[in-house]
Design an enzyme around this catalytic site. Structure first.
Site, PDB file in Angstrom:
ATOM      1  N   GLY A  98      40.916  44.078  49.127  1.00 28.41           N
ATOM      2  CA  GLY A  98      39.880  44.239  48.113  1.00 28.41           C
ATOM      3  C   GLY A  98      39.182  45.580  48.115  1.00 28.41           C
TER       4      GLY A  98
ATOM      5  N   ALA B 204      52.260  48.388  42.552  1.00 27.22           N
ATOM      6  CA  ALA B 204      51.034  47.908  43.197  1.00 27.22           C
ATOM      7  C   ALA B 204      49.817  48.261  42.352  1.00 27.22           C
ATOM      8  CB  ALA B 204      50.906  48.514  44.592  1.00 27.22           C
TER       9      ALA B 204
ATOM     10  N   TYR C 272      45.456  47.108  38.298  1.00 24.40           N
ATOM     11  CA  TYR C 272      44.753  47.408  37.053  1.00 24.40           C
ATOM     12  C   TYR C 272      44.898  46.269  36.046  1.00 24.40           C
ATOM     13  CZ  TYR C 272      44.678  52.148  38.992  1.00 24.40           C
ATOM     14  OH  TYR C 272      44.485  53.240  39.804  1.00 24.40           O
TER      15      TYR C 272
END
Ligand code: COA
Length: 207
Positions: free
Chosen positions: A139, A170, A175
């Protein structure tokens, strides 16, 4: 760069081995930042290994100028590893970051260059998002992007933009998951790309 209150990064459930703090980058962070960005964006294999110090030098100088000048609508944040919590310290693998080590970074600036600038006015643009390989999927990038989005809104923008290479799975998943979408007219393949990955221009509406 105006001070930014440390923002704790919430590790994903089940992978809670590292806690991190996000703060504005300072000149003292330049060496670690240049190392992180060079390692994340430049291949070390084969002949590229010889070029690594030159890439690093270029990255260091660009960053040094930006951080020193610190224009009004420019920010560079870093995520650093926080103290290991006693309850999770036992789970920390040897390769994981030590307290105060740099684990991630991102830059945000208001641009007036193409593809949206010149006649289109200024727009907030995210660049150089990178997370140390052994600290990924916890995160950190998500938190760095959240700070970019909140800051863009503070600056009065309702949209935010970035580029990503179409083979960077990735980053594209990250996004996509956070609501960034391709601007098709701008991301259209150029005929002279000669098989290299395309730069996709992504947009997110900030509600
Ligand atoms: C892309 C990058 C910044 C992601 O950083 P990160 O801290 O690992 O990302 P996060 O942990 O915040 O990921 C959030 C979500 O994005 C998606 N995601 C991130 N990395 C992913 C991967 N490798 N595969 C699939 N999904 C991924 C997942 O949905 C993830 O949530 P989950 O872990 O709960 O499933 C990191 O991989 C990196 O530094 N890559 C090299 C530099 C780079 O490509 N930068 C982007 C330039 S445009």
């Amino acid at each position: 760069v105006p001070p930014v209150g440390p923002t704790p990064v919430q590790p994903a459930a089940g992978r809670a081995r590292v806690t991190a703090i996000v703060r504005a980058a300072e000149s003292a962070d330049l060496d670690a930042l240049a190392d992180l960005l060079t390692n994340c964006f430049h291949d070390r294999s084969g002949w590229f290994g010889w070029l690594h110090p030159f890439f690093r030098m270029g990255i260091y100088e660009d960053l040094r100028i930006r951080i020193r000048r610190s224009p009004q609508e420019y920010r560079c944040w870093i995520a650093i590893a926080g103290p290991h919590r006693p309850s999770t310290a036992i789970a920390v693998a040897p390769s994981h970051a030590l307290p105060n080590e740099l684990v991630g970074t991102v830059e945000l600036s208001a641009r007036s260059s193409m593809p949206l600038g010149w006649n289109g006015g200024r727009y907030p643009y995210i660049a150089n998002l990178a997370v140390r390989p052994d600290c990924r999927r916890r995160g950190v990038a998500k938190q760095l992007l959240a700070i970019c989005e909140a800051t863009a809104q503070e600056w009065g923008f309702q949209d935010i933009y970035l580029h990503v290479l179409d083979d960077n799975q990735a980053a594209r998943r990250l996004y996509e998951r956070l609501g960034y979408r391709c601007v098709p007219a701008i991301a259209a393949p150029w005929p002279w790309s000669l098989g290299r990955p395309q730069r996709l221009f992504l947009h997110k509406r900030l509600a």
